[in-house]
Scaffold this motif. Structure first.
Motif, mmCIF file in Angstrom:
data_model
loop_
_atom_site.group_PDB
_atom_site.id
_atom_site.type_symbol
_atom_site.label_atom_id
_atom_site.label_comp_id
_atom_site.label_asym_id
_atom_site.label_seq_id
_atom_site.Cartn_x
_atom_site.Cartn_y
_atom_site.Cartn_z
ATOM 1 N N GLU A 102 0.826 -1.212 0.000
ATOM 2 C CA GLU A 102 0.000 0.000 0.000
ATOM 3 C C GLU A 102 0.858 1.258 0.000
ATOM 4 O O GLU A 102 0.563 2.217 -0.725
ATOM 5 C CB GLU A 102 -0.920 0.006 1.228
ATOM 6 C CG GLU A 102 -2.090 -0.949 1.135
ATOM 7 C CD GLU A 102 -3.114 -0.655 2.211
ATOM 8 O OE1 GLU A 102 -3.903 0.284 2.020
ATOM 9 O OE2 GLU A 102 -3.104 -1.358 3.238
ATOM 10 N N ARG A 103 1.915 1.257 0.811
ATOM 11 C CA ARG A 103 2.808 2.422 0.853
ATOM 12 C C ARG A 103 3.468 2.641 -0.500
ATOM 13 O O ARG A 103 3.609 3.782 -0.951
ATOM 14 C CB ARG A 103 3.872 2.236 1.941
ATOM 15 C CG ARG A 103 3.345 2.357 3.366
ATOM 16 C CD ARG A 103 4.477 2.511 4.369
ATOM 17 N NE ARG A 103 5.346 1.336 4.387
ATOM 18 C CZ ARG A 103 5.158 0.280 5.173
ATOM 19 N NH1 ARG A 103 4.121 0.244 5.999
ATOM 20 N NH2 ARG A 103 5.987 -0.739 5.133
ATOM 21 N N ASP A 106 0.806 4.099 -2.787
ATOM 22 C CA ASP A 106 0.508 5.492 -2.426
ATOM 23 C C ASP A 106 1.642 6.436 -2.822
ATOM 24 O O ASP A 106 1.408 7.580 -3.203
ATOM 25 C CB ASP A 106 0.250 5.598 -0.920
ATOM 26 C CG ASP A 106 -1.039 4.911 -0.499
ATOM 27 O OD1 ASP A 106 -1.904 4.685 -1.376
ATOM 28 O OD2 ASP A 106 -1.174 4.572 0.696
ATOM 29 N N SER A 107 2.882 5.943 -2.728
ATOM 30 C CA SER A 107 4.041 6.785 -3.028
ATOM 31 C C SER A 107 4.236 7.013 -4.517
ATOM 32 O O SER A 107 4.709 8.069 -4.938
ATOM 33 C CB SER A 107 5.314 6.165 -2.447
ATOM 34 O OG SER A 107 5.233 6.064 -1.041
ATOM 35 N N ALA A 133 -7.914 1.419 -3.596
ATOM 36 C CA ALA A 133 -7.972 2.814 -4.050
ATOM 37 C C ALA A 133 -9.044 3.037 -5.120
ATOM 38 O O ALA A 133 -9.208 4.160 -5.604
ATOM 39 C CB ALA A 133 -6.608 3.232 -4.598
#
Length: 212
Positions: A102-103, A106-107, A133
């Motif tokens: 997820e990180r 998101d990044s 998302a």
């Protein structure tokens, strides 16, 4: 019978499809020991290397779609609960790995769906944050196909190349040995791609600001 011997004994397009489908969900199937051996035998005339890549990529798309819809409809609490369950642990899964994917998503935004398919430890999970998302499915499928297709081409090239100098009884060890080198090279390539996308985005943003 261990996994590799099972692959060698049953290797055909349908098994390539099915195993790559599993590999793209949460089941720990090593793609290196599916596509590369198939390409190795394709070099010897047993299979067609382009069909190996096609079936492998289609399988990856189907497996990634399962993860995408799991994230889309089940949501984060249920995904985490499964990751921390006994079944999740049997799949070598835990909440930390899901959070890591997820990180990364998101990044790096939607491009993570392409680059994430090339990164060990993230490649089979990157579809989950795409679903969480609510990423447009058809865009997700396009990016997944590109990423999975590139990865399968690399693995197929490895297997095809090895046919010229690696005996069949040494194939598994050599695939894992060269596979490690490829992973490091891929990580470098992904870093370059990410920098290029970030730089392009920043340049477009500055240009729009100057034109305003």
């Amino acid at each position: 019978m261990d996994f590799y011997n099972f692959i060698i004994e049953h290797l055909n397009y349908y098994w390539v499809f099915f195993l790559m489908l599993l590999e793209s969900t949460v089941i720990p199937v090593p793609s290196e020991l599916v596509v590369s051996p198939a390409a190795y035998f394709a070099a010897g005339g047993r299979l067609n290397v382009w069909l190996v890549i096609l079936f492998g990529t289609f399988g990856a798309d189907c497996g990634a779609t399962i993860n995408y819809f799991a994230g889309y409809y089940l949501g984060r609490p249920i995904i985490y609960r499964f990751a921390n369950s006994r079944w999740g642990k049997l799949c070598l899964l835990n909440q930390e790995k899901v959070e890591k994917s997820e990180r990364y998503f998101d990044s790096h935004g939607m491009v993570a769906t392409i680059t994430g398919r090339l990164i060990p430890g993230i490649r089979h999970l990157i579809s989950i944050p795409a679903g969480l998302a609510k990423m447009n499915y058809w865009r997700f499928l396009l990016y997944t196909t590109i990423g999975a297709g590139v990865w399968n081409c690399i693995l197929a090239a490895l297997g095809w190349w090895m046919y010229s100098f690696v005996p069949e009884n040494q194939l598994e060890a050599k695939i894992m040995e060269y596979g490690d080198y490829i992973k490091f090279a891929i990580l470098g390539l992904v870093a370059v791609v990410i920098v290029w996308f970030v730089a392009s985005y920043a340049f477009k943003k500055v240009r729009k600001k100057n034109q305003a």
